[in-house]
Design a protein around this motif. Structure first.
Motif, PDB file in Angstrom:
ATOM      1  N   ARG A 136       0.831  -1.201   0.000  1.00  0.00           N
ATOM      2  CA  ARG A 136       0.000   0.000   0.000  1.00  0.00           C
ATOM      3  C   ARG A 136       0.866   1.251   0.000  1.00  0.00           C
ATOM      4  O   ARG A 136       1.946   1.287   0.589  1.00  0.00           O
ATOM      5  N   THR A 137       0.348   2.287  -0.608  1.00  0.00           N
ATOM      6  CA  THR A 137       1.064   3.553  -0.655  1.00  0.00           C
ATOM      7  C   THR A 137       0.936   4.277   0.676  1.00  0.00           C
ATOM      8  O   THR A 137       0.153   3.897   1.555  1.00  0.00           O
ATOM      9  N   ARG A 138       1.723   5.353   0.795  1.00  0.00           N
ATOM     10  CA  ARG A 138       1.703   6.124   2.036  1.00  0.00           C
ATOM     11  C   ARG A 138       0.342   6.792   2.253  1.00  0.00           C
ATOM     12  O   ARG A 138      -0.173   6.846   3.379  1.00  0.00           O
ATOM     13  N   ASP A 139      -0.291   7.261   1.190  1.00  0.00           N
ATOM     14  CA  ASP A 139      -1.613   7.885   1.320  1.00  0.00           C
ATOM     15  C   ASP A 139      -2.655   6.874   1.776  1.00  0.00           C
ATOM     16  O   ASP A 139      -3.554   7.190   2.579  1.00  0.00           O
ATOM     17  N   GLU A 140      -2.578   5.656   1.247  1.00  0.00           N
ATOM     18  CA  GLU A 140      -3.528   4.614   1.661  1.00  0.00           C
ATOM     19  C   GLU A 140      -3.353   4.271   3.138  1.00  0.00           C
ATOM     20  O   GLU A 140      -4.324   4.051   3.868  1.00  0.00           O
ATOM     21  N   ILE A 141      -2.081   4.235   3.556  1.00  0.00           N
ATOM     22  CA  ILE A 141      -1.835   3.941   4.982  1.00  0.00           C
ATOM     23  C   ILE A 141      -2.395   5.042   5.860  1.00  0.00           C
ATOM     24  O   ILE A 141      -3.013   4.793   6.902  1.00  0.00           O
ATOM     25  N   ARG A 142      -2.207   6.293   5.446  1.00  0.00           N
ATOM     26  CA  ARG A 142      -2.756   7.403   6.229  1.00  0.00           C
ATOM     27  C   ARG A 142      -4.288   7.366   6.263  1.00  0.00           C
ATOM     28  O   ARG A 142      -4.900   7.582   7.316  1.00  0.00           O
ATOM     29  N   ALA A 143      -4.887   7.097   5.107  1.00  0.00           N
ATOM     30  CA  ALA A 143      -6.357   7.021   5.062  1.00  0.00           C
ATOM     31  C   ALA A 143      -6.874   5.900   5.959  1.00  0.00           C
ATOM     32  O   ALA A 143      -7.869   6.058   6.681  1.00  0.00           O
ATOM     33  N   HIS A 144      -6.175   4.767   5.918  1.00  0.00           N
ATOM     34  CA  HIS A 144      -6.580   3.647   6.766  1.00  0.00           C
ATOM     35  C   HIS A 144      -6.447   4.012   8.237  1.00  0.00           C
ATOM     36  O   HIS A 144      -7.314   3.666   9.067  1.00  0.00           O
ATOM     37  N   SER A 145      -5.388   4.704   8.593  1.00  0.00           N
ATOM     38  CA  SER A 145      -5.186   5.105   9.986  1.00  0.00           C
ATOM     39  C   SER A 145      -6.288   6.054  10.447  1.00  0.00           C
ATOM     40  O   SER A 145      -6.795   5.957  11.571  1.00  0.00           O
ATOM     41  N   VAL A 146      -6.653   6.988   9.573  1.00  0.00           N
ATOM     42  CA  VAL A 146      -7.727   7.924   9.919  1.00  0.00           C
ATOM     43  C   VAL A 146      -9.042   7.175  10.144  1.00  0.00           C
ATOM     44  O   VAL A 146      -9.800   7.446  11.094  1.00  0.00           O
ATOM     45  N   VAL A 147      -9.326   6.214   9.272  1.00  0.00           N
ATOM     46  CA  VAL A 147     -10.572   5.440   9.418  1.00  0.00           C
ATOM     47  C   VAL A 147     -10.569   4.657  10.725  1.00  0.00           C
ATOM     48  O   VAL A 147     -11.570   4.593  11.447  1.00  0.00           O
ATOM     49  N   VAL A 148      -9.418   4.047  11.055  1.00  0.00           N
ATOM     50  CA  VAL A 148      -9.329   3.274  12.297  1.00  0.00           C
ATOM     51  C   VAL A 148      -9.535   4.175  13.506  1.00  0.00           C
ATOM     52  O   VAL A 148     -10.284   3.843  14.436  1.00  0.00           O
ATOM     53  N   VAL A 149      -8.871   5.332  13.512  1.00  0.00           N
ATOM     54  CA  VAL A 149      -9.012   6.254  14.638  1.00  0.00           C
ATOM     55  C   VAL A 149     -10.448   6.743  14.763  1.00  0.00           C
ATOM     56  O   VAL A 149     -11.016   6.813  15.867  1.00  0.00           O
ATOM     57  N   PHE A 150     -11.060   7.081  13.618  1.00  0.00           N
ATOM     58  CA  PHE A 150     -12.442   7.558  13.646  1.00  0.00           C
ATOM     59  C   PHE A 150     -13.384   6.460  14.152  1.00  0.00           C
ATOM     60  O   PHE A 150     -14.289   6.728  14.955  1.00  0.00           O
ATOM     61  N   THR A 151     -13.190   5.227  13.694  1.00  0.00           N
ATOM     62  CA  THR A 151     -14.044   4.111  14.135  1.00  0.00           C
ATOM     63  C   THR A 151     -13.921   3.878  15.630  1.00  0.00           C
ATOM     64  O   THR A 151     -14.911   3.687  16.339  1.00  0.00           O
ATOM     65  N   ARG A 152     -12.690   3.907  16.126  1.00  0.00           N
ATOM     66  CA  ARG A 152     -12.496   3.718  17.562  1.00  0.00           C
ATOM     67  C   ARG A 152     -13.118   4.853  18.367  1.00  0.00           C
ATOM     68  O   ARG A 152     -13.675   4.633  19.451  1.00  0.00           O
ATOM     69  N   ALA A 153     -13.002   6.063  17.836  1.00  0.00           N
ATOM     70  CA  ALA A 153     -13.593   7.214  18.535  1.00  0.00           C
ATOM     71  C   ALA A 153     -15.114   7.087  18.601  1.00  0.00           C
ATOM     72  O   ALA A 153     -15.735   7.364  19.642  1.00  0.00           O
ATOM     73  N   VAL A 154     -15.723   6.659  17.490  1.00  0.00           N
ATOM     74  CA  VAL A 154     -17.177   6.476  17.485  1.00  0.00           C
ATOM     75  C   VAL A 154     -17.592   5.387  18.463  1.00  0.00           C
ATOM     76  O   VAL A 154     -18.576   5.527  19.207  1.00  0.00           O
ATOM     77  N   ARG A 155     -16.859   4.279  18.502  1.00  0.00           N
ATOM     78  CA  ARG A 155     -17.174   3.205  19.445  1.00  0.00           C
ATOM     79  C   ARG A 155     -17.036   3.671  20.886  1.00  0.00           C
ATOM     80  O   ARG A 155     -17.856   3.351  21.748  1.00  0.00           O
ATOM     81  N   TRP A 156     -15.997   4.451  21.147  1.00  0.00           N
ATOM     82  CA  TRP A 156     -15.809   4.947  22.499  1.00  0.00           C
ATOM     83  C   TRP A 156     -16.932   5.888  22.912  1.00  0.00           C
ATOM     84  O   TRP A 156     -17.437   5.821  24.038  1.00  0.00           O
ATOM     85  N   LEU A 157     -17.293   6.771  21.997  1.00  0.00           N
ATOM     86  CA  LEU A 157     -18.387   7.692  22.301  1.00  0.00           C
ATOM     87  C   LEU A 157     -19.684   6.937  22.543  1.00  0.00           C
ATOM     88  O   LEU A 157     -20.448   7.260  23.460  1.00  0.00           O
ATOM     89  N   ARG A 158     -19.969   5.920  21.731  1.00  0.00           N
ATOM     90  CA  ARG A 158     -21.202   5.153  21.874  1.00  0.00           C
ATOM     91  C   ARG A 158     -21.214   4.394  23.198  1.00  0.00           C
ATOM     92  O   ARG A 158     -22.245   4.271  23.853  1.00  0.00           O
ATOM     93  N   GLY A 159     -20.064   3.875  23.592  1.00  0.00           N
ATOM     94  CA  GLY A 159     -20.004   3.109  24.828  1.00  0.00           C
ATOM     95  C   GLY A 159     -20.043   3.966  26.073  1.00  0.00           C
ATOM     96  O   GLY A 159     -20.464   3.500  27.136  1.00  0.00           O
ATOM     97  N   ASN A 160     -19.608   5.211  25.976  1.00  0.00           N
ATOM     98  CA  ASN A 160     -19.532   6.075  27.150  1.00  0.00           C
ATOM     99  C   ASN A 160     -20.605   7.154  27.176  1.00  0.00           C
ATOM    100  O   ASN A 160     -20.622   7.967  28.103  1.00  0.00           O
ATOM    101  N   ALA A 161     -21.456   7.186  26.184  1.00  0.00           N
ATOM    102  CA  ALA A 161     -22.481   8.230  26.135  1.00  0.00           C
ATOM    103  C   ALA A 161     -23.445   8.117  27.302  1.00  0.00           C
ATOM    104  O   ALA A 161     -23.903   9.131  27.847  1.00  0.00           O
ATOM    105  N   VAL A 162     -23.766   6.912  27.703  1.00  0.00           N
ATOM    106  CA  VAL A 162     -24.703   6.718  28.812  1.00  0.00           C
ATOM    107  C   VAL A 162     -24.002   6.848  30.156  1.00  0.00           C
ATOM    108  O   VAL A 162     -24.521   7.456  31.086  1.00  0.00           O
ATOM    109  N   ARG A 163     -22.775   6.317  30.251  1.00  0.00           N
ATOM    110  CA  ARG A 163     -22.069   6.337  31.529  1.00  0.00           C
ATOM    111  C   ARG A 163     -21.488   7.701  31.850  1.00  0.00           C
ATOM    112  O   ARG A 163     -21.399   8.087  33.023  1.00  0.00           O
ATOM    113  N   HIS A 164     -21.066   8.459  30.831  1.00  0.00           N
ATOM    114  CA  HIS A 164     -20.449   9.769  31.055  1.00  0.00           C
ATOM    115  C   HIS A 164     -21.094  10.823  30.147  1.00  0.00           C
ATOM    116  O   HIS A 164     -20.452  11.354  29.230  1.00  0.00           O
TER     117      HIS A 164
END
Length: 403
Positions: free
Chosen positions: A2-30
């Protein structure tokens, strides 16, 4: 690879997905933490715009920073004090519109979020009164500071956004109320089922207690009579005592079988459809037991003998059993038993002479009346004018009498 741009795009998607999961899991508790992050995201564009509007060496525009700070505080504190936060935000938005001459987007978005929050906790009438009190001054301020007409889209948009936030909040409140009502009904239904199950258990215990009373009382009375007779003739007439002891053995075996039958009912789903239940088909055995106990019974039947409903059949058998036991205990040693099969009834009559001052009563007569009532019939018992005690039960019986 994979190219450097693809790696960066993949990293952004992973970070965004984890952030959404964290927000969904903590929205009720916090929720307050989530509101603070949401307010920061909302205020960030206003602060960045204020910083980029000046020379890099200059300080950021304090007005833009203040707008961003107010928007952040409004969103972050909207759950703590919804109504005061909404009023402060609305007053600030109207004031800035009149002073600056234009609406502040970050503050307007924060105001819409606050209106939604307040609408989620009020009744419908108060929701729309509050929304009107917020939207109308803001609409008048926007119209007064713009060169467009009263019906311009940018002016009417204020009313539209506030109204939409109030409507969405009202819908959310209605849905929460509906879900709460459904859950409450489910809890009440579950409690009702538990109460009904408990009532059935109690009724089953009462039924078993009556069953045990009828069985044990009848046969123990027989055993008592035979034991007394055996003791009386044991030395002078051993053969008679042997007969009495044989009757005692049979009565004891009958008690054990009856107890096993009653206990077996507890293991069955339906105590009337599963397993053998005593009925008038065993009347001959009942008469034999009574005769062995020393009671002469004049037995008569009228009409055609037929199968009865299980409830009626069991009630008839137990009523006759208790009546014959009382006749032996309180009578003179003889009784008359009549069973009449009519078109839609079966009538039981047991009469005997009253032998002494005592008379049947207590739980025996009460049990007979309850059995008759449970089968849908009636029972009358008591001494008559002729000096005889009479038990008369009228029980419903499906079918037709045949000549």
């Amino acid at each position: 690879m994979r190219t450097r741009d693809e790696i960066r795009a993949h990293s952004v998607v992973v970070v965004f997905t984890r952030a959404v999961r964290w927000l969904r899991g903590n929205a009720v508790r916090h929720p307050l933490l989530i509101d603070a992050l949401l307010g920061a995201l909302l205020a960030a564009p206003a602060v960045l715009a204020a910083a980029s509007s000046h020379h890099p060496a200059d300080l950021p525009n304090p007005g833009g920073v203040g707008v961003g700070l107010v928007a952040w505080v409004a969103v972050a504190c909207r759950r703590l004090r919804p109504v005061p936060v909404l009023l402060v935000t609305a007053v600030t938005a109207v004031t800035l519109t009149l002073v600056v001459g234009s609406q502040q987007p970050a503050l307007m978005i924060a105001l819409v979020v606050c209106v939604y929050t307040v609408a989620s906790g009020l009744d419908r009438r108060r929701i729309w009164l509050t929304a009107t009190a917020v939207a109308l001054p803001l609409y008048l301020a926007a119209t007064a500071t713009s060169d467009s007409s009263w019906w311009a889209p940018q002016n009417l948009g204020v009313l539209g956004w506030i109204g939409m936030a109030a409507a969405v909040g009202d819908a959310g409140r209605s849905r929460q109320a509906y879900v709460a009502e459904v859950e409450q009904r489910a809890r009440r239904a579950e409690q009702t089922r538990e109460d009904e199950a408990h009532r059935r258990v109690v009724m089953e215990r009462i039924r078993i207690a009556r069953e045990l009373h009828d069985v044990v009382t009848h046969h123990i009375a027989t055993i008592s009579v035979q034991a007394g007779a055996a003791r009386h003739v044991l030395l002078k007439q051993p053969q008679v005592a042997d007969v009495a002891l044989e009757h005692i053995r049979r009565a004891s075996d009958t008690v054990l079988r009856e107890l096993a039958s009653v206990v077996g009912v507890l293991r069955q789903a339906d105590d009337l459809d599963d397993g053998p239940v005593p009925g008038l088909a065993r009347l001959r055995d009942l008469l034999g037991t009574a005769t062995a106990a020393g009671l002469e019974v004049d037995h008569r039947e009228h009409g055609t003998v037929r199968d009865l409903p299980a409830v009626v059949d069991l009630a008839a058998y137990r009523i006759l059993q208790e009546a014959l036991t009382n006749a032996k205990r309180y009578g003179t040693g003889s009784a008359c038993l009549t069973v009449r099969y009519l078109a839609d009834q079966v009538i039981l009559d047991v009469t005997n002479a009253i032998g002494g001052p005592g008379s049947p009563g207590g739980f025996g007569l009460l049990g007979m009346r309850e059995r008759a009532a449970a089968a849908g019939g009636t029972l009358a018992a008591g001494p008559g004018d002729d000096g005889r005690f009479r038990v008369r039960a009228v029980l419903p019986a499906a079918g037709k009498e045949q000549p």
